[in-house]
Design a protein around this motif. Structure first.
Motif, PDB file in Angstrom:
ATOM      1  N   ALA A 221       0.828  -1.216   0.000  1.00  0.00           N
ATOM      2  CA  ALA A 221       0.000   0.000   0.000  1.00  0.00           C
ATOM      3  C   ALA A 221       0.855   1.255   0.000  1.00  0.00           C
ATOM      4  O   ALA A 221       0.528   2.241  -0.681  1.00  0.00           O
ATOM      5  CB  ALA A 221      -0.935  -0.013   1.207  1.00  0.00           C
ATOM      6  N   ARG A 222       1.954   1.244   0.750  1.00  0.00           N
ATOM      7  CA  ARG A 222       2.827   2.422   0.810  1.00  0.00           C
ATOM      8  C   ARG A 222       3.460   2.699  -0.546  1.00  0.00           C
ATOM      9  O   ARG A 222       3.585   3.854  -0.969  1.00  0.00           O
ATOM     10  CB  ARG A 222       3.911   2.196   1.877  1.00  0.00           C
TER      11      ARG A 222
ATOM     12  N   ALA B 211       0.780   4.027  -2.868  1.00  0.00           N
ATOM     13  CA  ALA B 211       0.397   5.390  -2.476  1.00  0.00           C
ATOM     14  C   ALA B 211       1.399   6.433  -2.964  1.00  0.00           C
ATOM     15  O   ALA B 211       1.051   7.613  -3.096  1.00  0.00           O
ATOM     16  CB  ALA B 211       0.259   5.476  -0.960  1.00  0.00           C
TER      17      ALA B 211
ATOM     18  N   LEU C 215       1.020  -2.553  12.812  1.00  0.00           N
ATOM     19  CA  LEU C 215       1.144  -1.098  12.872  1.00  0.00           C
ATOM     20  C   LEU C 215       2.440  -0.684  13.566  1.00  0.00           C
ATOM     21  O   LEU C 215       3.054   0.326  13.199  1.00  0.00           O
ATOM     22  CB  LEU C 215      -0.058  -0.500  13.593  1.00  0.00           C
TER      23      LEU C 215
ATOM     24  N   GLU D   1       1.101   0.536   6.660  1.00  0.00           N
ATOM     25  CA  GLU D   1       0.153   1.607   6.360  1.00  0.00           C
ATOM     26  C   GLU D   1      -1.176   1.345   7.078  1.00  0.00           C
ATOM     27  O   GLU D   1      -1.825   0.325   6.847  1.00  0.00           O
ATOM     28  CB  GLU D   1      -0.091   1.666   4.850  1.00  0.00           C
ATOM     29  N   PRO D   2      -1.615   2.255   7.977  1.00  0.00           N
ATOM     30  CA  PRO D   2      -2.843   2.016   8.754  1.00  0.00           C
ATOM     31  C   PRO D   2      -4.075   1.741   7.892  1.00  0.00           C
ATOM     32  O   PRO D   2      -4.907   0.895   8.246  1.00  0.00           O
ATOM     33  CB  PRO D   2      -3.009   3.306   9.556  1.00  0.00           C
ATOM     34  N   LYS D   3      -4.188   2.425   6.745  1.00  0.00           N
ATOM     35  CA  LYS D   3      -5.381   2.264   5.905  1.00  0.00           C
ATOM     36  C   LYS D   3      -5.496   0.858   5.327  1.00  0.00           C
ATOM     37  O   LYS D   3      -6.596   0.385   5.042  1.00  0.00           O
ATOM     38  CB  LYS D   3      -5.361   3.287   4.772  1.00  0.00           C
ATOM     39  N   SER D   4      -4.362   0.201   5.136  1.00  0.00           N
ATOM     40  CA  SER D   4      -4.393  -1.127   4.505  1.00  0.00           C
ATOM     41  C   SER D   4      -4.102  -2.267   5.481  1.00  0.00           C
ATOM     42  O   SER D   4      -4.129  -3.427   5.102  1.00  0.00           O
ATOM     43  CB  SER D   4      -3.364  -1.182   3.368  1.00  0.00           C
TER      44      SER D   4
ATOM     45  N   ARG E 129      -5.684  -3.706   7.952  1.00  0.00           N
ATOM     46  CA  ARG E 129      -6.724  -4.722   8.141  1.00  0.00           C
ATOM     47  C   ARG E 129      -6.786  -5.673   6.948  1.00  0.00           C
ATOM     48  O   ARG E 129      -6.908  -6.886   7.117  1.00  0.00           O
ATOM     49  CB  ARG E 129      -8.073  -4.030   8.342  1.00  0.00           C
ATOM     50  N   GLU E 130      -6.677  -5.129   5.746  1.00  0.00           N
ATOM     51  CA  GLU E 130      -6.720  -5.951   4.539  1.00  0.00           C
ATOM     52  C   GLU E 130      -5.491  -6.867   4.450  1.00  0.00           C
ATOM     53  O   GLU E 130      -5.603  -8.044   4.115  1.00  0.00           O
ATOM     54  CB  GLU E 130      -6.780  -5.045   3.312  1.00  0.00           C
TER      55      GLU E 130
END
Length: 333
Positions: free
Chosen positions: A194-195, A198, A260, A265-268, A270-271
């Motif tokens: 994700a990072r 992004a 974490l 990346e916090p937004k991803s 959980r996924e």
């Protein structure tokens, strides 16, 4: 009344004993000490640290200590020298070492698929676009090298001929090389995808877990000589890993928190957690087909003729399977 008073005194004395440092030390000494080597601060690290934090090993009579070891060669030296008794890390590295003569035996495969992603600069949208491009690995002969070459051949591309492979270093170094344009892509850990996306420079060309390639990616090993005399220790360890994997699968918040703390990346997060949790096998037996998948991917001639069964000690897992532990944990009748 007198008897009740005596009983209360006895309970009080027992309580004081249990609180005393000497009594606590005696309990710890009753646990069998083992050291488990791992490399890389990622999937294997998270599971091991959660198991240590929740005292999972102690439930099965072990006082286990995870030892971070920076490279496969150092891991081999440590286990041959007796500094560690088990490894729980990249199985391809241990399989390569076994081909070179190290007495490794696999007692469990915890993840039997490729992990991570091939990330590329955004102009590369399909595998055939990789022709003439450069992919980063950590070093030649490493797991990142083996997996990258395996995936390229899966896509009908010839490593070094169709696609250049460059030694760059660990995952942060590979990401920096992609960002700077030194390379056109590379194998990236799932927690970093994700990072990289992004940043706007890159796309995920392939999630390797989606490829139909049996592959013993992570697992548990020990030396054959150790297992000959310590089968019961290995059984306890496998019981602990079965329990630990179940805990990981059923305690998402705790696992995400561990990710974490490593900068995921916090937004991803959980996924990413769900993908890792789904990858962990509830029945982590030393699976022949996925071990063969690793042998088939290796360049050594010995890998082509080595039976995967010769790399396995089934004893500890068979004891765990007969105990019904998996069914009890997952509520199966």
């Amino acid at each position: 009344m007198r008897r009740l008073g005596c009983a209360a005194v006895v309970l009080f004395i027992i309580g004081i004993m249990m609180l005393s440092p000497r009594f606590v030390r005696a309990q710890v000494k009753a646990l069998e000490p083992v050291k488990i080597g791992y490399s890389g601060i990622g999937i294997a690290h998270d599971l091991l640290k959660m198991m240590e934090k929740n005292r999972t090993f102690e439930k099965y009579g072990l006082n286990a200590q995870g030892i971070y070891i920076g490279s496969g060669s150092l891991m081999n030296q440590a286990i041959v020298g007796g500094s560690i008794q088990f490894t729980t890390s990249d199985l391809p590295s241990q399989i390569q070492a076994a081909l070179a003569g190290v007495d490794f035996k696999i007692i469990g495969v915890t993840i039997n698929r490729l992990d991570g992603s091939i990330m590329t600069r955004k102009e590369i949208r399909k595998p055939e676009d990789l022709k003439g491009k450069r992919l980063a690995i950590s070093r030649f002969g490493s797991v990142s090298d083996i997996v990258t070459q395996l995936v390229l051949r899966y896509w009908k591309l010839e490593p070094q001929k169709d696609v250049a492979i460059l030694q760059v270093g660990n995952t942060p170094s590979r990401i920096a090389a992609i960002f700077s344009g030194q390379v056109d892509g590379g194998l990236i850990n799932p927690t970093d995808v994700a990072r990289v996306v992004a940043s706007g420079c890159c796309v995920q060309l392939a999630d390797l877990g989606d490829l139909d390639i049996p592959y013993a990616r992570f697992g548990v090993t020990a030396t054959g000589s150790f297992l000959k005399s310590r089968q019961d220790t290995a059984r306890k360890l496998m019981e602990a890993f079965v329990d630990g994997i179940h805990y990981y699968k059923t305690h998402a918040d705790e696992a995400v928190a561990a990710m974490l703390t490593r900068g995921v990346e916090p937004k991803s997060a959980r996924e990413v957690y769900q993908k890792v949790a789904d990858s962990y096998r509830s029945r982590p037996d030393p699976e022949v087909s996925s071990i063969k998948g690793v042998l088939d991917s290796l360049p050594e001639e010995k890998a082509k003729t080595r039976p995967p069964e010769s790399l396995i000690d089934n004893g500890p897992w068979l004891s765990v399977a007969k105990s019904g532990l998996v069914d009890r944990l997952y509520g199966k009748k």
